[in-house]
Structures are given as structure tokens and as C-alpha cells.
Design a protein around this motif. Sequence first.
Motif, PDB file in Angstrom:
ATOM      1  N   GLN A  34       0.755  -1.073   0.015  1.00  0.00           N
ATOM      2  CA  GLN A  34      -0.092  -0.024  -0.212  1.00  0.00           C
ATOM      3  C   GLN A  34       0.710   1.537   0.216  1.00  0.00           C
ATOM      4  O   GLN A  34       0.368   2.447  -0.048  1.00  0.00           O
ATOM      5  N   GLY A  35       2.161   1.139   0.040  1.00  0.00           N
ATOM      6  CA  GLY A  35       3.008   2.261  -0.087  1.00  0.00           C
ATOM      7  C   GLY A  35       3.472   2.878   1.050  1.00  0.00           C
ATOM      8  O   GLY A  35       3.898   4.204   1.219  1.00  0.00           O
ATOM      9  N   TYR A  36       3.186   2.393   2.348  1.00  0.00           N
ATOM     10  CA  TYR A  36       3.721   2.889   3.386  1.00  0.00           C
ATOM     11  C   TYR A  36       4.960   3.161   3.682  1.00  0.00           C
ATOM     12  O   TYR A  36       5.801   2.192   3.130  1.00  0.00           O
ATOM     13  N   SER A  37       5.517   4.036   4.430  1.00  0.00           N
ATOM     14  CA  SER A  37       7.118   4.154   4.597  1.00  0.00           C
ATOM     15  C   SER A  37       7.597   3.490   5.544  1.00  0.00           C
ATOM     16  O   SER A  37       7.124   2.674   6.236  1.00  0.00           O
ATOM     17  N   ALA A  38       9.178   3.222   5.319  1.00  0.00           N
ATOM     18  CA  ALA A  38       9.570   2.236   6.200  1.00  0.00           C
ATOM     19  C   ALA A  38       9.561   2.540   7.707  1.00  0.00           C
ATOM     20  O   ALA A  38       9.266   1.810   8.625  1.00  0.00           O
ATOM     21  N   LYS A  39       9.408   3.840   8.081  1.00  0.00           N
ATOM     22  CA  LYS A  39       9.141   4.259   9.256  1.00  0.00           C
ATOM     23  C   LYS A  39       7.810   4.015  10.058  1.00  0.00           C
ATOM     24  O   LYS A  39       7.828   3.554  10.941  1.00  0.00           O
ATOM     25  N   SER A  40       6.636   3.953   9.019  1.00  0.00           N
ATOM     26  CA  SER A  40       5.560   3.400   9.565  1.00  0.00           C
ATOM     27  C   SER A  40       5.248   2.251   9.733  1.00  0.00           C
ATOM     28  O   SER A  40       4.713   1.503  10.660  1.00  0.00           O
ATOM     29  N   ILE A  41       6.100   1.428   8.872  1.00  0.00           N
ATOM     30  CA  ILE A  41       5.902  -0.128   9.012  1.00  0.00           C
ATOM     31  C   ILE A  41       6.852  -0.433  10.322  1.00  0.00           C
ATOM     32  O   ILE A  41       6.431  -1.439  11.007  1.00  0.00           O
ATOM     33  N   ARG A  42       7.920   0.235  10.379  1.00  0.00           N
ATOM     34  CA  ARG A  42       8.638  -0.052  11.862  1.00  0.00           C
ATOM     35  C   ARG A  42       7.854   0.115  12.949  1.00  0.00           C
ATOM     36  O   ARG A  42       7.844  -0.445  13.982  1.00  0.00           O
ATOM     37  N   SER A  43       7.138   1.408  12.817  1.00  0.00           N
ATOM     38  CA  SER A  43       6.445   1.700  14.035  1.00  0.00           C
ATOM     39  C   SER A  43       5.282   0.740  14.481  1.00  0.00           C
ATOM     40  O   SER A  43       5.032   0.507  15.315  1.00  0.00           O
ATOM     41  N   THR A  44       4.552   0.118  13.367  1.00  0.00           N
ATOM     42  CA  THR A  44       3.606  -0.787  13.262  1.00  0.00           C
ATOM     43  C   THR A  44       4.152  -2.013  14.201  1.00  0.00           C
ATOM     44  O   THR A  44       3.390  -2.707  14.917  1.00  0.00           O
ATOM     45  N   ILE A  45       5.248  -2.634  13.598  1.00  0.00           N
ATOM     46  CA  ILE A  45       6.011  -3.826  14.082  1.00  0.00           C
ATOM     47  C   ILE A  45       6.316  -3.740  15.663  1.00  0.00           C
ATOM     48  O   ILE A  45       5.873  -4.519  16.340  1.00  0.00           O
ATOM     49  N   ARG A  46       6.833  -2.523  16.163  1.00  0.00           N
ATOM     50  CA  ARG A  46       7.174  -2.195  17.343  1.00  0.00           C
ATOM     51  C   ARG A  46       5.688  -2.134  18.384  1.00  0.00           C
ATOM     52  O   ARG A  46       5.777  -2.623  19.464  1.00  0.00           O
ATOM     53  N   THR A  47       4.809  -1.659  17.650  1.00  0.00           N
ATOM     54  CA  THR A  47       3.276  -1.518  18.479  1.00  0.00           C
ATOM     55  C   THR A  47       2.970  -3.076  18.640  1.00  0.00           C
ATOM     56  O   THR A  47       2.416  -3.524  19.686  1.00  0.00           O
ATOM     57  N   ILE A  48       2.838  -3.921  17.582  1.00  0.00           N
ATOM     58  CA  ILE A  48       2.328  -5.271  17.743  1.00  0.00           C
ATOM     59  C   ILE A  48       3.212  -6.189  18.599  1.00  0.00           C
ATOM     60  O   ILE A  48       3.023  -7.034  19.323  1.00  0.00           O
ATOM     61  N   THR A  49       4.840  -5.865  18.495  1.00  0.00           N
ATOM     62  CA  THR A  49       5.784  -6.583  19.328  1.00  0.00           C
ATOM     63  C   THR A  49       5.250  -6.331  20.860  1.00  0.00           C
ATOM     64  O   THR A  49       5.381  -7.088  21.811  1.00  0.00           O
ATOM     65  N   ALA A  50       5.036  -4.877  21.256  1.00  0.00           N
ATOM     66  CA  ALA A  50       4.629  -4.766  22.573  1.00  0.00           C
ATOM     67  C   ALA A  50       3.330  -5.201  22.982  1.00  0.00           C
ATOM     68  O   ALA A  50       3.254  -5.782  24.096  1.00  0.00           O
ATOM     69  N   GLU A  88      -1.017   3.604  17.419  1.00  0.00           N
ATOM     70  CA  GLU A  88      -1.054   2.442  18.024  1.00  0.00           C
ATOM     71  C   GLU A  88      -2.268   1.628  17.847  1.00  0.00           C
ATOM     72  O   GLU A  88      -2.190   0.263  17.590  1.00  0.00           O
ATOM     73  N   LEU A  89      -3.323   2.361  17.946  1.00  0.00           N
ATOM     74  CA  LEU A  89      -4.738   1.664  18.053  1.00  0.00           C
ATOM     75  C   LEU A  89      -4.896   1.111  16.322  1.00  0.00           C
ATOM     76  O   LEU A  89      -5.309   0.100  16.207  1.00  0.00           O
ATOM     77  N   ARG A  90      -4.273   1.994  15.424  1.00  0.00           N
ATOM     78  CA  ARG A  90      -4.662   1.540  14.133  1.00  0.00           C
ATOM     79  C   ARG A  90      -3.812   0.403  13.759  1.00  0.00           C
ATOM     80  O   ARG A  90      -4.074  -0.493  12.928  1.00  0.00           O
ATOM     81  N   SER A  91      -2.303   0.334  14.466  1.00  0.00           N
ATOM     82  CA  SER A  91      -1.574  -0.752  14.367  1.00  0.00           C
ATOM     83  C   SER A  91      -2.481  -2.123  14.557  1.00  0.00           C
ATOM     84  O   SER A  91      -2.308  -3.350  14.051  1.00  0.00           O
ATOM     85  N   LEU A  92      -2.938  -1.963  15.758  1.00  0.00           N
ATOM     86  CA  LEU A  92      -3.640  -3.313  16.335  1.00  0.00           C
ATOM     87  C   LEU A  92      -4.825  -3.703  15.510  1.00  0.00           C
ATOM     88  O   LEU A  92      -5.032  -4.648  15.486  1.00  0.00           O
ATOM     89  N   GLN A  93      -5.275  -2.647  14.892  1.00  0.00           N
ATOM     90  CA  GLN A  93      -6.518  -2.956  14.121  1.00  0.00           C
ATOM     91  C   GLN A  93      -6.045  -3.669  12.846  1.00  0.00           C
ATOM     92  O   GLN A  93      -6.897  -4.669  12.390  1.00  0.00           O
ATOM     93  N   ARG A  94      -4.946  -3.506  12.236  1.00  0.00           N
ATOM     94  CA  ARG A  94      -4.336  -4.021  11.197  1.00  0.00           C
ATOM     95  C   ARG A  94      -3.989  -5.547  11.657  1.00  0.00           C
ATOM     96  O   ARG A  94      -4.454  -6.439  10.980  1.00  0.00           O
ATOM     97  N   LEU A  95      -3.519  -5.652  12.992  1.00  0.00           N
ATOM     98  CA  LEU A  95      -3.479  -6.974  13.441  1.00  0.00           C
ATOM     99  C   LEU A  95      -4.579  -7.832  13.625  1.00  0.00           C
ATOM    100  O   LEU A  95      -4.552  -9.009  13.092  1.00  0.00           O
ATOM    101  N   GLY A  96      -5.629  -6.973  14.058  1.00  0.00           N
ATOM    102  CA  GLY A  96      -6.671  -7.993  14.326  1.00  0.00           C
ATOM    103  C   GLY A  96      -7.537  -8.183  12.942  1.00  0.00           C
ATOM    104  O   GLY A  96      -7.954  -9.600  12.954  1.00  0.00           O
TER     105      GLY A  96
END
Length: 410
Positions: A34-50, A88-96
Motif C-alpha cells: 500500500q506504499g507505507y514508508s519504512a518508518k510507518s512499518i517499523r512503528s507498526t511492528i514495534r506496537t504489535i511486538t509490545a 498504535e490503535l490503527r496498528s492493532l486494528q491491522r493485526l486484528g
Amino acid sequence: MTILPAENTFLSQIIDDWPHRACVQSVVKLMMDQGYSAKSIRSTIRTITAFIEWMKDHHYGNPTQLTYDDPDRFTEYRAAKGILLHGELRSLQRLGAALVEAGVVFPSPDLLEPFDDVNGKFEADLRRRGYASTTTSAHLRYSRQFLRASWIDGSGISHLHYDDIRDYLAGHLERHTAATSKVISSRLRVFLQFCWSAGVTELDLAQAVPMVKNHRLSSLPSFMSADQLGRVLASCDRATVAGRRDFAILLLLSRLGLRASEVALLSLDDIDWHAGLVRVHGKGGRVAAMPLPQDVGAAIADYIVDGRPTSGSRIIFHRVETPCTPFSTATPVILIARRALKRAGVTGLRSHHAHIFRHTFATMAIRSGVSLTELAQVLRHKEPDTTRIYAKLDTEGLRSLARPWLGANL
């Protein structure tokens, strides 16, 4: 699946032993597509990891089995500690969403509606009968609304009688137009017929749903003049990606008379550049090949070459802003058409819907001498009578049929 090296290392170090690691990888892959930046992807991974570490540390139930409530508990915990970060909420919604798709998330009982089983069987019946997914969703929206208003624990809707259906419709139809009322009645009738055949109701309640009259040919279709259409097309700033995309979309609407959904779902595979043809997927699964005018093809090519984002999807038109996802419904095309009409200052129309371009195309065709039979073929109308309304706009043809006024010589 290819993941950026940094993200892959991060995943391996933190969640190698989590049984649902593949779901996290699918989230990363989707964000990359979807064209997200590497920074946004890293942020999502950190949220999911937490979130995963929190699940392990708190030993909530079985850490391999998740519920819809778990992400909410995590965000409440982070908020109480004052460490909840933006996004962080949006990241968890993606995981969900990925967990639901994988079938490893378990719904909380309080999120289930008591009538979900009935609606689920109705959905299965519609799909078995060949209803399109968009049509099925529309039917389910109205059936869910009806069930929510009528369901009684213990008896469901088996207690309903004909008067209950009439009372329900009386309260719902009075605030709608005849066209919308007809749709509501039709979809409720289909649902009640299913309930009767499936033994959900004791009576054939579909008989209580009245036929709503909507005289489709009683009014004239709204359309633009050639000058107005020219202004709308000229309002697209073709120096920008959005302008090139919008210009191609508006040309497809106005030069081929396509419906919004037909434009939105147009695929790269639907265009035969050598033969100058475009394959249109219309209503009811019908497919038709249409000539692709040179200017329309040039506009599409201009967007594809200089604007369309890199994508794994074959759908032509995409969002301009991140996430640069492909169109999946008619909604983006409708919004693009509305914005273009507003930019061009086109007023005085009864409708500012994307369908106004189809009406304009048909009106210009009739006035240029195209017969109703030919127009019906071009518009791909299933019923020829649907095209008859445009005969009212052939003013020159109608003038030749008018009888002279006897009082003219008095």
C-alpha cells in the motif's frame, strides 16, 4: 514473502516463538504493497511486538488464543500508564484484521448479536443463489436492521404477524423517497421469503410487504450541457497525479457512459491496447467489449505511466494518498465526480452523482441521431424500456411528432 531486512531482523529477534508470526508478516506485506514508508512499518511492528510481550507477561488466558477484547485491554493499559502513542490503535486494528482472516481470533460473546445465526444463514443462501458480494452486503444491511428492531430473545421473529411487518414499514418508509422505499421493501421481501422457507417464521410474512410504486419514466434525467462538461474536464489539474487520475476517470464516465462501479473496478487486463477495446464488467456479471476512444486511452495511459503507484493489484485506479490502495468500490469514483462538478461550478442539476455523466452521454448520443436501440446496446441495458426515458430529451424528434395548434390561424 519478502520483508525489508531491518523489519525481518526485528521480527526474528522478538516474536520468533509466537505462533501467529505469519499474521504479523502479512500486515507488513500489506503495508508495503500500500506504499507505507519504512518508518510507518517499523512503528507498526514495534506496537504489535509490545502487544505480544504484554500478552505473554500478563498471561491472560491462553496466549495463543486471542479475543477481540485483547487489543482494547492493551490500549487501556498503555493509556493508563501514559505511554499510548499516536497510531498504535490503527496498528492493532491491522493485526486484528489479519488474525480474523487467519481464523485464530475468537469473538467476545458480548459482541455477538442474538440473530447473527439467522443472518449468517441468509448470507449463505444469497451466495448460493449467485448474488454478487456487493448486492449480498446490501441485503444483509437491511435484514440486520429489521432483525435488530424485531428480535425478541426466546422467540426470535417467529412471533411476528402481518400487522407487525406493516407497522415496521410504516415507520421506515415515510422518511424515504419512492425509489428508496421500493429498494427497502424489495430487500425485506427477499429476507422474509428466506425466513419462511427456512422455518424461522411461522407465517409467510413476505405477503405483508406492499409493492411500492416508483414511476421511473415520470421525470426527465438530469444532464450537463456540452459547455458544462467541458468545464468539468478542464477543472482537472493534469500536472498532478490526482488530476491525471481524475481526468481519465471522468473521460470514462462521459465518453463511454460507464457506471461508477465499472470504472472503479477496471483492470489492466480489461484493456486491449492493440485492438483499441476495453472490457466492461457490468451488472449481473455481464461482460461487454467496447471501443476505447483514442483520447480516453491516452488519458488512462498517461495516468498509468506517470502517476499510478507500484502495486501488486491489477486494478487501474488507486488512492493518491497513503495507503495507495486500489479502488474496491464505486465510492471513490462518486467522490471524484462530485468534487469535479463543484470545482467547475456546475449548478442547477437535480443530482451531483457520478451517474450524471452517464445521463449526459446518453442525451448527447440521442440528440446526435443515435437510435434508442443502439443506445440501449451501448449503455448495456438489460431491459430496452430502461432506455426509453432518453426519448423525452430528443426535442427535435418530438417536435416533428407534435400536431399543429388549430388556434394558430385564428
